[in-house]
Design a protein around this motif. Structure first.
Motif, PDB file in Angstrom:
ATOM      1  N   UNK A 298       0.835  -1.205   0.000  1.00 25.12           N
ATOM      2  CA  UNK A 298       0.000   0.000   0.000  1.00 25.12           C
ATOM      3  C   UNK A 298       0.871   1.257   0.000  1.00 25.12           C
ATOM      4  N   UNK A 299       1.935   1.234   0.761  1.00 18.64           N
ATOM      5  CA  UNK A 299       2.860   2.371   0.788  1.00 18.64           C
ATOM      6  C   UNK A 299       3.422   2.625  -0.607  1.00 18.64           C
ATOM      7  N   UNK A 300       3.879   1.565  -1.269  1.00 15.86           N
ATOM      8  CA  UNK A 300       4.487   1.710  -2.591  1.00 15.86           C
ATOM      9  C   UNK A 300       3.478   2.150  -3.636  1.00 15.86           C
ATOM     10  N   UNK A 301       2.194   1.939  -3.361  1.00 18.37           N
ATOM     11  CA  UNK A 301       1.141   2.381  -4.276  1.00 18.37           C
ATOM     12  C   UNK A 301       0.798   3.857  -4.093  1.00 18.37           C
ATOM     13  N   UNK A 302       1.429   4.491  -3.122  1.00 18.58           N
ATOM     14  CA  UNK A 302       1.228   5.921  -2.939  1.00 18.58           C
ATOM     15  C   UNK A 302       0.603   6.336  -1.626  1.00 18.58           C
ATOM     16  N   UNK A 303       0.233   5.388  -0.768  1.00 14.57           N
ATOM     17  CA  UNK A 303      -0.403   5.727   0.504  1.00 14.57           C
ATOM     18  C   UNK A 303       0.671   5.858   1.580  1.00 14.57           C
ATOM     19  N   UNK A 304       1.315   7.008   1.625  1.00 13.48           N
ATOM     20  CA  UNK A 304       2.422   7.206   2.565  1.00 13.48           C
ATOM     21  C   UNK A 304       1.982   7.067   4.014  1.00 13.48           C
ATOM     22  N   UNK A 305       0.750   7.448   4.334  1.00 14.37           N
ATOM     23  CA  UNK A 305       0.273   7.397   5.714  1.00 14.37           C
ATOM     24  C   UNK A 305       0.253   5.990   6.280  1.00 14.37           C
ATOM     25  N   UNK A 306       0.268   4.969   5.414  1.00 14.93           N
ATOM     26  CA  UNK A 306       0.275   3.594   5.913  1.00 14.93           C
ATOM     27  C   UNK A 306       1.591   3.278   6.616  1.00 14.93           C
ATOM     28  N   UNK A 307       2.558   4.168   6.496  1.00 16.84           N
ATOM     29  CA  UNK A 307       3.766   4.038   7.306  1.00 16.84           C
ATOM     30  C   UNK A 307       3.455   3.964   8.792  1.00 16.84           C
ATOM     31  N   UNK A 308       2.340   4.551   9.215  1.00 15.92           N
ATOM     32  CA  UNK A 308       1.921   4.477  10.615  1.00 15.92           C
ATOM     33  C   UNK A 308       1.525   3.055  10.988  1.00 15.92           C
ATOM     34  N   UNK A 309       0.874   2.339  10.079  1.00 18.02           N
ATOM     35  CA  UNK A 309       0.535   0.940  10.335  1.00 18.02           C
ATOM     36  C   UNK A 309       1.768   0.057  10.286  1.00 18.02           C
ATOM     37  N   UNK A 310       2.708   0.388   9.413  1.00 17.51           N
ATOM     38  CA  UNK A 310       3.980  -0.334   9.386  1.00 17.51           C
ATOM     39  C   UNK A 310       4.655  -0.231  10.750  1.00 17.51           C
ATOM     40  N   UNK A 311       4.624   0.957  11.346  1.00 20.47           N
ATOM     41  CA  UNK A 311       5.246   1.155  12.657  1.00 20.47           C
ATOM     42  C   UNK A 311       4.614   0.260  13.718  1.00 20.47           C
ATOM     43  N   UNK A 312       3.294   0.075  13.646  1.00 19.99           N
ATOM     44  CA  UNK A 312       2.622  -0.805  14.617  1.00 19.99           C
ATOM     45  C   UNK A 312       3.121  -2.229  14.469  1.00 19.99           C
ATOM     46  N   UNK A 313       3.187  -2.728  13.244  1.00  9.78           N
ATOM     47  CA  UNK A 313       3.685  -4.090  13.020  1.00  9.78           C
ATOM     48  C   UNK A 313       5.111  -4.240  13.532  1.00  9.78           C
ATOM     49  N   UNK A 314       5.947  -3.252  13.256  1.00  8.46           N
ATOM     50  CA  UNK A 314       7.332  -3.310  13.712  1.00  8.46           C
ATOM     51  C   UNK A 314       7.399  -3.339  15.232  1.00  8.46           C
ATOM     52  N   UNK A 315       6.562  -2.546  15.885  1.00  8.01           N
ATOM     53  CA  UNK A 315       6.555  -2.549  17.349  1.00  8.01           C
ATOM     54  C   UNK A 315       6.110  -3.909  17.893  1.00  8.01           C
ATOM     55  N   UNK A 316       5.067  -4.481  17.325  1.00 14.28           N
ATOM     56  CA  UNK A 316       4.594  -5.794  17.773  1.00 14.28           C
ATOM     57  C   UNK A 316       5.687  -6.847  17.627  1.00 14.28           C
ATOM     58  N   UNK A 317       6.400  -6.795  16.533  1.00 17.87           N
ATOM     59  CA  UNK A 317       7.396  -7.825  16.247  1.00 17.87           C
ATOM     60  C   UNK A 317       8.682  -7.638  17.038  1.00 17.87           C
ATOM     61  N   UNK A 318       9.040  -6.391  17.374  1.00 16.92           N
ATOM     62  CA  UNK A 318      10.407  -6.126  17.819  1.00 16.92           C
ATOM     63  C   UNK A 318      10.553  -5.536  19.214  1.00 16.92           C
ATOM     64  N   UNK A 319       9.516  -4.917  19.762  1.00 16.92           N
ATOM     65  CA  UNK A 319       9.713  -4.093  20.954  1.00 16.92           C
ATOM     66  C   UNK A 319       9.212  -4.768  22.228  1.00 16.92           C
ATOM     67  N   UNK A 320      10.089  -4.821  23.243  1.00 17.74           N
ATOM     68  CA  UNK A 320       9.714  -5.242  24.587  1.00 17.74           C
ATOM     69  C   UNK A 320       9.382  -4.016  25.425  1.00 17.74           C
ATOM     70  N   UNK A 321       8.276  -4.089  26.184  1.00 17.82           N
ATOM     71  CA  UNK A 321       7.906  -2.975  27.053  1.00 17.82           C
ATOM     72  C   UNK A 321       7.111  -3.503  28.239  1.00 17.82           C
TER      73      UNK A 321
END
Length: 222
Positions: A31-54
Motif C-alpha cells: 500500500x505504501x508503494x502504491x502511494x499511501x504514505x500514511x500507511x507508514x503508521x501501520x507499518x510502525x505498529x507491526x514493527x513494534x509488535x514484532x520487535x519491541x519489549x515494554x
C-alpha cells in the motif's frame, strides 16, 4: 477487585500470529508503494509488535526465540566527522518539478546493499541526525510513530526533536531552483518505516527457514 487470570498462549498460536503479522507488514508495504504514505503508521505498529519489549509486553519475535542474532541493515553508520545532517534509511528522488524522500529499497537498495549486524546494534544505533545534532535510532523512530503520532495513539503533544524531524524539516533537505528552495515532499519518518520494514522482511526471509516463505520482501515497481 480480583486481578483477571492470564493464561499462556500455545506455541502454535504464536507461530500463526507471526505469519499474520508478516502478512500485514507486507500488505502495508504494498500500500505504501502504491502511494499511501500514511500507511507508514501501520507499518510502525507491526514493527513494534514484532520487535519491541515494554514492561509485560514482549516482542513477538522474542517470544518465539527469533529476535536475537544478526539483522540486515541498509544504513551505514553515522559519520562522526560529518557536520551535515544524515538520514541513512532514505534517499532523494529528483524530477523536473521537485524532489521527494524515498526509501532506499526504491533505489535498488542503496550503496551498501544489506549487511548483517547484531540485533542490538540494528535496533539501537543512530541512523538519523538533524541540524541540531539530535539523533534517532530505528527503535526511537518506530515508537514515536506507533505510540504517539497516529499509529496506535494520537498524542496531544509530541517530542520536540521528533516534531522537528517530522514537521519542521530539521533535516534541512531542500529542492533548490533559481527562485526558491523548498523542503522535499514526504514525511521522512514514514519513509524510514518503509525501509525498516524492508530490512526486517529481508532478515526473516534470508535467515529464518520456518518463516522465509512468508517474508518475501516487497520491492517497489519502477
Amino acid at each position: 477487585m480480583t486481578k483477571p487470570k492470564r493464561v499462556q498462549r500455545p506455541k502454535d498460536e504464536l507461530k500463526n500470529e507471526l505469519i499474520e503479522q508478516i502478512a500485514l507488514l507486507r500488505h502495508s508495504c504494498q500500500a505504501f508503494d502504491s502511494g499511501l504514505e500514511a500507511v507508514g503508521k501501520h507499518i510502525a505498529i507491526c514493527l513494534r509488535v514484532l520487535l519491541h519489549d515494554h514492561r509485560q509486553s514482549r516482542a513477538l519475535l522474542d517470544q518465539l526465540g527469533l529476535r536475537s542474532g544478526r539483522y540486515l541493515t541498509s544504513a551505514p553508520s553515522l559519520n562522526p566527522r560529518n557536520i551535515a545532517t544524515e538520514c541513512n534509511l532514505v534517499a532523494m528522488h529528483l524530477s523536473d518539478v521537485g524532489a521527494r524522500y524515498i526509501p532506499l529499497v526504491a533505489t535498488g537498495g542503496g550503496p551498501m546493499g544489506l549487511q548483517p549486524i547484531p540485533f542490538v546494534n540494528w535496533w539501537n544505533d543512530p541512523v538519523l541526525k538533524d541540524n541540531q545534532g539530535r539523533k534517532f535510532c530505528r527503535r526511537e523512530l518506530v515508537l514515536h510513530v506507533a505510540d504517539t503520532d497516529g499509529g496506535a495513539h494520537v498524542d496531544p503533544e509530541l517530542d520536540e526533536a521528533y516534531m522537528a524531524i517530522s514537521r519542521e524539516n530539521s533535516l534541512g533537505w531542500v529542492f533548490s531552483t533559481n527562485k526558491s528552495a523548498v523542503p522535499l515532499d514526504g514525511r521522512p519518518e514514514l519513509i524510514c518505516m518503509r525501509q525498516i520494514a524492508h530490512e526486517l522482511l529481508s532478515t526473516i526471509h534470508q535467515g529464518t527457514s520456518a518463516y522465509s516463505q512468508y517474508a518475501q520482501p516487497i520491492v517497489p515497481e519502477d
